[in-house]
Design a protein around this motif. Structure first.
Motif, PDB file in Angstrom:
ATOM      1  N   PHE A  71      34.540  19.991 -50.939  1.00 32.61           N
ATOM      2  CA  PHE A  71      35.001  18.340 -51.022  1.00 32.61           C
ATOM      3  C   PHE A  71      36.308  18.994 -50.162  1.00 32.61           C
ATOM      4  O   PHE A  71      37.058  19.054 -49.460  1.00 32.61           O
ATOM      5  N   ALA A  72      37.057  20.560 -50.683  1.00 36.00           N
ATOM      6  CA  ALA A  72      38.818  20.412 -50.538  1.00 36.00           C
ATOM      7  C   ALA A  72      37.871  21.623 -48.978  1.00 36.00           C
ATOM      8  O   ALA A  72      38.871  21.523 -48.242  1.00 36.00           O
ATOM      9  N   LEU A  73      36.456  21.812 -48.583  1.00 34.49           N
ATOM     10  CA  LEU A  73      36.516  22.811 -47.674  1.00 34.49           C
ATOM     11  C   LEU A  73      37.087  21.781 -46.158  1.00 34.49           C
ATOM     12  O   LEU A  73      37.452  22.065 -45.253  1.00 34.49           O
ATOM     13  N   ILE A  74      36.313  21.386 -46.603  1.00 34.06           N
ATOM     14  CA  ILE A  74      36.651  19.591 -45.348  1.00 34.06           C
ATOM     15  C   ILE A  74      37.908  18.924 -45.288  1.00 34.06           C
ATOM     16  O   ILE A  74      38.191  18.748 -44.017  1.00 34.06           O
ATOM     17  N   VAL A  78      39.516  19.055 -41.468  1.00 32.13           N
ATOM     18  CA  VAL A  78      39.763  17.593 -40.384  1.00 32.13           C
ATOM     19  C   VAL A  78      40.822  17.200 -40.776  1.00 32.13           C
ATOM     20  O   VAL A  78      41.366  16.199 -39.756  1.00 32.13           O
ATOM     21  N   PRO A  79      41.921  16.160 -42.288  1.00 29.94           N
ATOM     22  CA  PRO A  79      43.186  16.360 -41.840  1.00 29.94           C
ATOM     23  C   PRO A  79      43.894  16.817 -41.177  1.00 29.94           C
ATOM     24  O   PRO A  79      44.602  15.497 -39.850  1.00 29.94           O
ATOM     25  N   LYS A  80      44.138  17.770 -41.071  1.00 26.90           N
ATOM     26  CA  LYS A  80      45.307  18.198 -40.086  1.00 26.90           C
ATOM     27  C   LYS A  80      44.267  18.396 -38.447  1.00 26.90           C
ATOM     28  O   LYS A  80      45.713  17.870 -37.527  1.00 26.90           O
ATOM     29  N   MET A  81      43.618  18.458 -38.203  1.00 26.08           N
ATOM     30  CA  MET A  81      43.214  17.988 -37.266  1.00 26.08           C
ATOM     31  C   MET A  81      43.284  16.727 -36.432  1.00 26.08           C
ATOM     32  O   MET A  81      43.838  16.281 -35.347  1.00 26.08           O
ATOM     33  N   VAL A  82      42.732  15.515 -37.688  1.00 27.09           N
ATOM     34  CA  VAL A  82      42.979  14.553 -36.835  1.00 27.09           C
ATOM     35  C   VAL A  82      44.382  13.873 -36.564  1.00 27.09           C
ATOM     36  O   VAL A  82      44.702  13.559 -35.975  1.00 27.09           O
ATOM     37  N   PHE A 177      40.006  24.525 -33.447  1.00 27.06           N
ATOM     38  CA  PHE A 177      40.503  23.436 -34.921  1.00 27.06           C
ATOM     39  C   PHE A 177      40.862  23.493 -35.241  1.00 27.06           C
ATOM     40  O   PHE A 177      41.845  22.663 -36.637  1.00 27.06           O
ATOM     41  N   LEU A 178      41.488  24.808 -36.217  1.00 21.08           N
ATOM     42  CA  LEU A 178      41.846  25.591 -37.404  1.00 21.08           C
ATOM     43  C   LEU A 178      41.914  26.860 -36.668  1.00 21.08           C
ATOM     44  O   LEU A 178      41.947  27.591 -35.833  1.00 21.08           O
TER      45      LEU A 178
END
Length: 313
Positions: A71-74, A78-82, A177-178
């Motif tokens: 949960f923490a890893l994704i 993802v939120p920053k990328m999106v 992407f990160l």
């Protein structure tokens, strides 16, 4: 002009996932869907383990930690990328970049160690069932979790501090992407050969040694299963191990290809795909694998649904 102004600051620019791809909006929406499924699946699994007394066992306690890590890893990536994609601003601050490296490395290493402890749990349950409750006590399980988190945090802190202390002499553009250590270090002109060697050593410590222990555990498990007289016992033992083996394969496969494949640094696009698999797809797949292949979890889910839907005569 905007990008030139951005590179004059201390912020980094994340180019995102496959920036040359022609249908990025479709890809981003798919990633959002994967993120939603991952969050829901891991949250449901965590709630079931917490609420259902039948799941209050060492195996499910360790599984709950795995779900929390996923949960923490994704949520780290993802939120920053999106947000960057839809806002058009691809920047990330230097502090944010360091925090993303630290958190993602901590979670990744903690998951690696936790999967090793989970294989030991299965070994004790199958090869030494009479002493299972004594060996896998709540204290021991708590210590396993603490060691996983502490080991991840210490190694991650060392890598993050080393990567972030270098001056950047190239444009602060990260083709990823990160924020990732090796991609970040390509922006410095200093010699990083010593650090590359340290990456190999640390990868050996956190990937190959745990993987060797997992293989050893399952070698002993399969040896014990082969000597079982009951076919039902064999099937039950293999069923409890198959989910864990699937998750181990999903995690360790891409990790080995990224950090231990010769010439890995020369194939950034392949590395991005492997990172996407580990950081985005695996957190969604893990809870589904454990849920769909686990009768106890399915029964707990049915009971939870039935209890929320009272019978109407």
């Amino acid at each position: 002009m905007e990008q030139n102004n951005e590179t004059m600051t201390t912020d980094f620019i994340l180019l995102g996932l496959w920036p040359e791809f022609h249908h990025l909006i479709v890809l981003t929406c798919l990633i959002l869907l994967v993120y939603f499924l991952a969050v829901v699946a891991n949250a449901v699994l965590l709630l079931l383990i917490w609420l259902d007394s039948r799941l209050h066992s060492p195996m499910y306690f360790l599984l709950s930690q795995l779900s929390f890590i996923d949960f923490a890893l994704i949520s780290t990536t993802v939120p920053k990328m999106v947000t960057n994609f839809f806002s058009g601003k691809r920047t990330i601050s230097q502090v944010g970049c360091g925090a993303q490296i630290f958190i993602s490395l901590t979670l990744g290493i903690a998951e690696c160690l936790l999967l090793t402890f989970m294989s030991y749990d299965r070994y004790i349950a199958i090869c030494n069932p009479l002493r299972y409750s004594v060996i896998m006590s709540h204290t021991i399980c708590t210590q396993m979790v603490l060691v996983s988190w502490a080991g991840g945090a210490v190694m991650s802190l060392a890598h993050t501090a080393y990567a972030m202390h270098f001056p950047m002499c190239h444009p602060r553009v990260i083709p990823h992407f990160l924020c990732e250590v090796m991609a970040l270090l390509k922006l410095t002109c200093e010699d990083i050969s010593v650090y590359v060697k340290s990456v190999v050593v640390s990868t050996f410590l956190v990937v190959l040694i745990p993987l060797s222990l997992i293989v050893a555990s399952y070698t002993l498990i399969f040896h014990a299963v082969l000597h079982m007289n009951s076919l039902e016992g064999k099937n039950k033992a293999l069923a409890t191990c198959s989910s864990h083996l699937c998750v181990v394969s999903l995690y360790f496969g891409p990790a080995i290809l990224v950090y231990m494949r010769p010439g890995s640094s020369t194939t950034p696009k392949l590395n991005q795909s492997l990172f996407m698999f580990n950081a985005i797809l695996t957190p969604m797949l893990n809870p589904l694998i454990y849920s769909l292949r686990n009768k106890d979890v399915i029964a707990a889910l049915k009971n939870a649904v039935i209890s929320r839907c009272p019978y109407k005569g």
